[in-house]
Design a protein around this motif. Structure first.
Motif, mmCIF file in Angstrom:
data_model
loop_
_atom_site.group_PDB
_atom_site.id
_atom_site.type_symbol
_atom_site.label_atom_id
_atom_site.label_comp_id
_atom_site.label_asym_id
_atom_site.label_seq_id
_atom_site.Cartn_x
_atom_site.Cartn_y
_atom_site.Cartn_z
ATOM 1 N N ARG A 288 0.847 -1.180 0.000
ATOM 2 C CA ARG A 288 0.000 0.000 0.000
ATOM 3 C C ARG A 288 0.895 1.246 0.000
ATOM 4 N NH1 ARG A 288 -2.632 -3.564 -1.193
ATOM 5 N NH2 ARG A 288 -4.591 -4.350 -0.303
ATOM 6 N N ALA A 289 0.356 2.352 -0.445
ATOM 7 C CA ALA A 289 1.137 3.592 -0.528
ATOM 8 C C ALA A 289 1.712 3.980 0.826
ATOM 9 C CB ALA A 289 0.272 4.725 -1.082
ATOM 10 N N GLN A 290 0.964 3.722 1.905
ATOM 11 C CA GLN A 290 1.439 4.105 3.241
ATOM 12 C C GLN A 290 2.669 3.310 3.670
ATOM 13 O OE1 GLN A 290 -1.697 3.134 2.516
ATOM 14 N NE2 GLN A 290 -2.571 1.815 4.122
ATOM 15 N N ASP A 291 2.947 2.189 3.010
ATOM 16 C CA ASP A 291 4.153 1.424 3.329
ATOM 17 C C ASP A 291 5.420 2.216 3.012
ATOM 18 O OD1 ASP A 291 2.707 -0.838 4.155
ATOM 19 O OD2 ASP A 291 2.559 -1.586 2.102
ATOM 20 N N PHE A 292 5.299 3.221 2.154
ATOM 21 C CA PHE A 292 6.456 4.007 1.724
ATOM 22 C C PHE A 292 6.488 5.397 2.358
ATOM 23 C CE2 PHE A 292 5.290 0.950 -1.522
ATOM 24 C CZ PHE A 292 6.484 0.308 -1.772
ATOM 25 N N GLU A 293 5.529 5.664 3.228
ATOM 26 C CA GLU A 293 5.451 6.978 3.853
ATOM 27 C C GLU A 293 6.691 7.283 4.696
ATOM 28 O OE1 GLU A 293 3.936 10.736 4.830
ATOM 29 O OE2 GLU A 293 3.432 9.315 3.229
ATOM 30 N N VAL A 294 7.315 6.254 5.244
ATOM 31 C CA VAL A 294 8.508 6.460 6.057
ATOM 32 C C VAL A 294 9.614 7.131 5.241
ATOM 33 C CG1 VAL A 294 9.453 4.160 5.577
ATOM 34 C CG2 VAL A 294 10.117 5.354 7.660
ATOM 35 N N ILE A 295 9.655 6.869 3.944
ATOM 36 C CA ILE A 295 10.664 7.489 3.078
ATOM 37 C C ILE A 295 10.358 8.980 2.910
ATOM 38 C CG2 ILE A 295 11.734 7.436 0.792
ATOM 39 C CD1 ILE A 295 10.854 4.460 0.654
ATOM 40 N N VAL A 296 9.098 9.291 2.703
ATOM 41 C CA VAL A 296 8.674 10.691 2.589
ATOM 42 C C VAL A 296 8.996 11.435 3.882
ATOM 43 C CG1 VAL A 296 6.683 12.217 2.264
ATOM 44 C CG2 VAL A 296 6.857 10.091 0.944
ATOM 45 N N GLN A 297 8.703 10.817 5.016
ATOM 46 C CA GLN A 297 8.967 11.444 6.309
ATOM 47 C C GLN A 297 10.465 11.650 6.530
ATOM 48 O OE1 GLN A 297 7.034 8.865 9.124
ATOM 49 N NE2 GLN A 297 4.975 9.500 8.522
ATOM 50 N N PHE A 298 11.273 10.706 6.078
ATOM 51 C CA PHE A 298 12.727 10.839 6.204
ATOM 52 C C PHE A 298 13.213 12.077 5.452
ATOM 53 C CE2 PHE A 298 16.800 9.955 4.000
ATOM 54 C CZ PHE A 298 17.651 9.955 5.096
ATOM 55 N N PHE A 299 12.769 12.246 4.218
ATOM 56 C CA PHE A 299 13.193 13.407 3.439
ATOM 57 C C PHE A 299 12.684 14.705 4.066
ATOM 58 C CE2 PHE A 299 14.499 10.371 0.334
ATOM 59 C CZ PHE A 299 15.423 11.028 -0.469
ATOM 60 N N ARG B 215 7.473 19.042 2.415
ATOM 61 C CA ARG B 215 7.602 17.676 1.905
ATOM 62 C C ARG B 215 8.330 17.753 0.569
ATOM 63 N NH1 ARG B 215 3.769 13.741 3.979
ATOM 64 N NH2 ARG B 215 3.535 12.810 1.917
ATOM 65 N N PRO B 216 9.652 17.600 0.557
ATOM 66 C CA PRO B 216 10.397 17.743 -0.699
ATOM 67 C C PRO B 216 10.089 16.663 -1.722
ATOM 68 C CG PRO B 216 11.837 17.046 1.077
ATOM 69 C CD PRO B 216 10.539 17.402 1.712
ATOM 70 N N ILE B 217 9.615 15.490 -1.264
ATOM 71 C CA ILE B 217 9.192 14.473 -2.218
ATOM 72 C C ILE B 217 7.789 13.998 -1.869
ATOM 73 C CG2 ILE B 217 11.583 13.689 -2.557
ATOM 74 C CD1 ILE B 217 10.619 11.034 -1.132
ATOM 75 N N THR B 218 7.066 13.625 -2.903
ATOM 76 C CA THR B 218 5.781 12.959 -2.749
ATOM 77 C C THR B 218 5.896 11.633 -3.474
ATOM 78 O OG1 THR B 218 4.664 15.107 -2.765
ATOM 79 C CG2 THR B 218 3.295 13.151 -3.057
ATOM 80 N N LEU B 219 5.534 10.552 -2.811
ATOM 81 C CA LEU B 219 5.764 9.225 -3.374
ATOM 82 C C LEU B 219 4.442 8.566 -3.740
ATOM 83 C CD1 LEU B 219 8.509 6.861 -2.135
ATOM 84 C CD2 LEU B 219 6.291 5.921 -2.780
ATOM 85 N N TYR B 220 4.409 7.983 -4.935
ATOM 86 C CA TYR B 220 3.204 7.335 -5.447
ATOM 87 C C TYR B 220 3.515 5.875 -5.776
ATOM 88 C CZ TYR B 220 1.592 12.134 -5.972
ATOM 89 O OH TYR B 220 1.247 13.436 -5.733
ATOM 90 N N LEU B 221 2.666 4.982 -5.306
ATOM 91 C CA LEU B 221 2.801 3.560 -5.626
ATOM 92 C C LEU B 221 2.088 3.287 -6.938
ATOM 93 C CD1 LEU B 221 3.548 0.635 -4.987
ATOM 94 C CD2 LEU B 221 1.460 0.489 -3.594
ATOM 95 N N GLY B 222 2.864 2.942 -7.956
ATOM 96 C CA GLY B 222 2.292 2.644 -9.263
ATOM 97 C C GLY B 222 1.908 1.185 -9.384
#
Length: 255
Positions: free
Chosen positions: A57-68, A81-88
């Motif tokens: 799920r997209a929220q599985d990658f939220e930790v990366i967004v929070q890190f940045f 939020r310098p990056i926004t991540l989308y699960l394709g």
């Protein structure tokens, strides 16, 4: 006539190169958040990996967004939020593998072109214009004890990331994804290629700490936490990682 065609060809090549350089420069000005698309790939073709990818799920990658976001705040970047991540969607073709570490320059150039061509043909829409594309190659943990190095290109801003398809590896997978994402932004490795140990001082999160060892954090482009001059352990999660000043300079966060 042939001479005119040749001149026209080289003019197109030079203009394309200049346009790409300009786009790369504009990206590292950080005037807007960058959109990152991650595309899962079943690298082994096994049901275990199929099940894992279906659970993402997209929220599985939220930790990366929070890190940045956390690291950008340290460098006073004017973006929350310098990056926004989308699960394709899942990609059913495997990106071309890079040549061996000591491969010929021609092989590396050809692979780079093949990878960029692959990316052009494998970029399903995620609802927004995409700045960076990462292909996440998930592997069956029952088939592999170790994975080959991941790799990414800043030209084209694409990455080929080798990961384990296992819930217990979520945190370390995030470290690897963050590392490769930074490669697409021109960050360089901060570890010794011969032994994978962090380079001093650029590969240390706290190069001026007293005592110097053991360190408690990892520079994300080194990926490991130095314990002694000869030993280091893998960062367990992005909570144990930082973007050091040399990396911040490379990606345009610091002068």
């Amino acid at each position: 006539m042939i001479k005119v065609v040749r001149i026209f060809f080289w003019v197109i090549v030079v203009l394309t190169a200049l346009m790409q350089l300009w786009q790369e420069y504009q990206t590292l000005q950080w005037r807007k958040p960058l959109n990152v698309a991650v595309y899962p790939v079943n690298a082994d073709g096994t049901p275990v990996v199929d099940t894992y990818i279906a659970s993402l799920r997209a929220q599985d990658f939220e930790v990366i967004v929070q890190f940045f976001s956390r690291e950008a705040l340290k460098y006073q970047l004017p973006l929350r939020r310098p990056i926004t991540l989308y699960l394709g969607p899942e990609i059913h073709d495997i990106p071309p593998a890079p040549p061996a570490v000591n491969g010929r320059l021609l092989d590396i150039v050809l692979w780079s072109l093949k990878f960029r061509w692959f990316s052009w043909g494998h970029q399903p829409a995620v609802g927004v214009p995409v700045d960076i594309k990462l292909y996440l190659l998930y592997h069956d943990p029952d088939r592999h004890r170790r994975l080959l190095h991941s790799t990414a290109l800043h030209k084209g801003r694409i990455g080929r990331v080798n990961l384990f398809a296992e819930n217990s590896q979520h945190a370390t997978n995030a470290v690897i994804i963050g590392h490769e994402l930074l490669h697409t932004l021109s960050a360089t490795d901060k570890y010794d290629l011969s032994n994978s140990l962090p380079l001093f001082p650029q590969g240390y999160a706290e190069p001026y700490a007293q005592p110097l060892y053991p360190q408690s954090m990892a520079e994300v482009m080194a990926g490991k936490v130095p314990q002694t001059p000869q030993t280091a352990r893998m960062a367990k999660s992005l909570h144990e990682a930082v973007i050091g000043r040399p990396t911040a300079r490379e990606i345009g966060w610091s002068k």
